[in-house]
Design an enzyme around this catalytic site. Structure first.
Site, mmCIF file in Angstrom:
data_model
loop_
_atom_site.group_PDB
_atom_site.id
_atom_site.type_symbol
_atom_site.label_atom_id
_atom_site.label_comp_id
_atom_site.label_asym_id
_atom_site.label_seq_id
_atom_site.Cartn_x
_atom_site.Cartn_y
_atom_site.Cartn_z
ATOM 1 N N HIS A 196 4.982 -0.020 -0.104
ATOM 2 C CA HIS A 196 5.601 -0.936 0.852
ATOM 3 C C HIS A 196 4.598 -1.956 1.387
ATOM 4 O O HIS A 196 3.391 -1.827 1.188
ATOM 5 C CB HIS A 196 6.221 -0.170 2.024
ATOM 6 C CG HIS A 196 5.215 0.653 2.792
ATOM 7 N ND1 HIS A 196 4.848 1.931 2.423
ATOM 8 C CD2 HIS A 196 4.483 0.371 3.917
ATOM 9 C CE1 HIS A 196 3.952 2.404 3.278
ATOM 10 N NE2 HIS A 196 3.716 1.467 4.192
ATOM 11 N N ARG B 123 5.665 -9.485 17.078
ATOM 12 C CA ARG B 123 6.343 -8.286 16.569
ATOM 13 C C ARG B 123 5.645 -7.048 17.118
ATOM 14 O O ARG B 123 4.438 -6.869 16.944
ATOM 15 C CB ARG B 123 6.283 -8.283 15.034
ATOM 16 C CG ARG B 123 6.886 -7.075 14.318
ATOM 17 C CD ARG B 123 6.501 -7.183 12.857
ATOM 18 N NE ARG B 123 7.161 -6.262 11.958
ATOM 19 C CZ ARG B 123 6.711 -5.057 11.634
ATOM 20 N NH1 ARG B 123 5.576 -4.606 12.180
ATOM 21 N NH2 ARG B 123 7.364 -4.295 10.769
ATOM 22 N N ASP C 60 0.940 5.032 1.793
ATOM 23 C CA ASP C 60 0.344 5.734 2.929
ATOM 24 C C ASP C 60 -0.394 7.001 2.520
ATOM 25 O O ASP C 60 -1.441 7.330 3.088
ATOM 26 C CB ASP C 60 1.428 6.076 3.957
ATOM 27 C CG ASP C 60 1.909 4.850 4.717
ATOM 28 O OD1 ASP C 60 1.242 3.801 4.641
ATOM 29 O OD2 ASP C 60 2.955 4.942 5.392
ATOM 30 N N HIS D 68 0.827 -1.200 0.000
ATOM 31 C CA HIS D 68 0.000 0.000 0.000
ATOM 32 C C HIS D 68 0.870 1.261 0.000
ATOM 33 O O HIS D 68 2.082 1.201 0.217
ATOM 34 C CB HIS D 68 -0.947 0.013 1.203
ATOM 35 C CG HIS D 68 -0.241 0.060 2.519
ATOM 36 N ND1 HIS D 68 0.306 -1.042 3.129
ATOM 37 C CD2 HIS D 68 0.030 1.106 3.345
ATOM 38 C CE1 HIS D 68 0.870 -0.707 4.267
ATOM 39 N NE2 HIS D 68 0.721 0.593 4.426
#
Length: 317
Positions: A286, A296, A230, A228
């Site tokens: 990204h 994570r 941002d 996507h």
């Protein structure tokens, strides 16, 4: 008198020649059985090899990201600062421009000196305390201290309304002050890297903690791995940053950050205290790899040049 020639005597009924002739069919069947066993063994061997090859290819697909040919930042490195400039996209042209802030120099950077590992561990404890109040059923949980959004099951709740005064027993003023200090350090690092004034940047939404594990996605909100942009997803974003709060290959597997580029993707391996930042347009398409094991933690901190889209730091009270 010349000796008379006689024909070869017939072998008696029980002679060895007759026995040999009678045994030939049995010997042939034995040879056929041996050949059949050999064929079965060869087939089994080939199938076993194919199975191992398929397993290897599956393993390779799971643990390697297609197209990732360059590691921008290894987990084992301690980076003073690494910056790659890339041509700006046209995404910013469809938004109001702010001279001295709207990106004209675009790129991506990584630094391990903006935030210490000790600070990162303290920030992670804030995330752990808040996310302990809820958590997504699908493995990707969000905590936004600004709006109060918290993943709970398949939905979001406002933790300030949902838990009321209990929040003050979960967080402390020191937690919120640390959050503000870290945000300010990241803001200064971005301003320096892109040659703009830090005062021209405004914190914008959504700025949030993320906790990701390998649990199967339950809703679209859990599918964090899609590529996507941002600036397209969140129109207010001009500069995006991520502060990593856990270590790749120690706390989790998979989960690397990938800048998508034709034929030469760049990947960032998370490291507690590492700050990755970039201009938010499609020059920095990204994605995040799926987390395969472990957990994570990270915090996304975004900035805008438009004061109308700015948000205040969260307040403990």
């Amino acid at each position: 008198m010349a000796p008379q020639r006689r024909g070869a005597p017939k072998a008696p009924e029980g002679s060895s020649g007759a026995v040999e002739r009678r045994r030939r069919p049995s010997s042939t069947r034995k040879d056929q059985a041996q050949q059949e066993a050999l064929r079965r063994g060869l087939k089994t061997s080939v199938l076993g090899t194919c199975t191992l090859l398929a397993a290897f290819l599956l393993w390779s697909h799971m643990w390697a990201d297609d197209g990732v040919t360059d590691v921008l930042a290894h987990r084992s490195e301690v980076l003073l600062g690494r910056f790659i400039e890339v041509p700006c996209s046209e995404d910013y042209d469809s938004h109001r421009r702010f001279e001295g802030c709207t990106p004209r120099k675009c790129g991506r950077g990584v630094s391990d000196l903006v935030i210490t590992r000790e600070e990162a561990m303290r920030v992670r404890s804030i995330a752990e305390k808040g996310l302990a109040l809820g958590g997504s059923d699908g493995g990707a949980s969000i905590l936004d201290l600004h709006s109060g959004a918290l993943s709970v099951g398949k939905h979001f709740v406002n933790l300030y309304r949902y838990f009321g005064d209990k929040i003050q027993t979960v967080f402390s003023e020191e937690d919120f002050q640390l959050y503000r200090d870290v945000r300010q350090k990241v803001q200064l690092a971005i301003a320096e890297a892109f040659g703009i004034s830090a005062s021209s940047l405004y914190l914008t939404k959504p700025t949030f903690f993320s906790r990701i594990n390998s649990t199967e996605a339950q809703t679209a909100h859990d599918e964090y791995w899609h590529a996507h942009v941002d600036k397209v997803t969140y129109g207010s974003f001009d500069y995006t940053s991520l502060l990593y709060l856990s270590d790749y290959l120690e706390d989790f597997g998979g989960g690397r950050f990938v800048f998508m580029e034709e034929g030469a993707n760049k990947t960032v391996e998370p490291r507690a205290g590492r700050v990755s930042f970039f201009t938010s347009g499609s020059e920095n398409l990204h994605r995040v790899e799926k987390v395969r094991w472990g957990t994570r933690y990270a915090i996304t901190i975004a900035f805008t040049c438009n004061p109308d889209h700015g948000i205040a730091d969260p307040a403990f009270t």
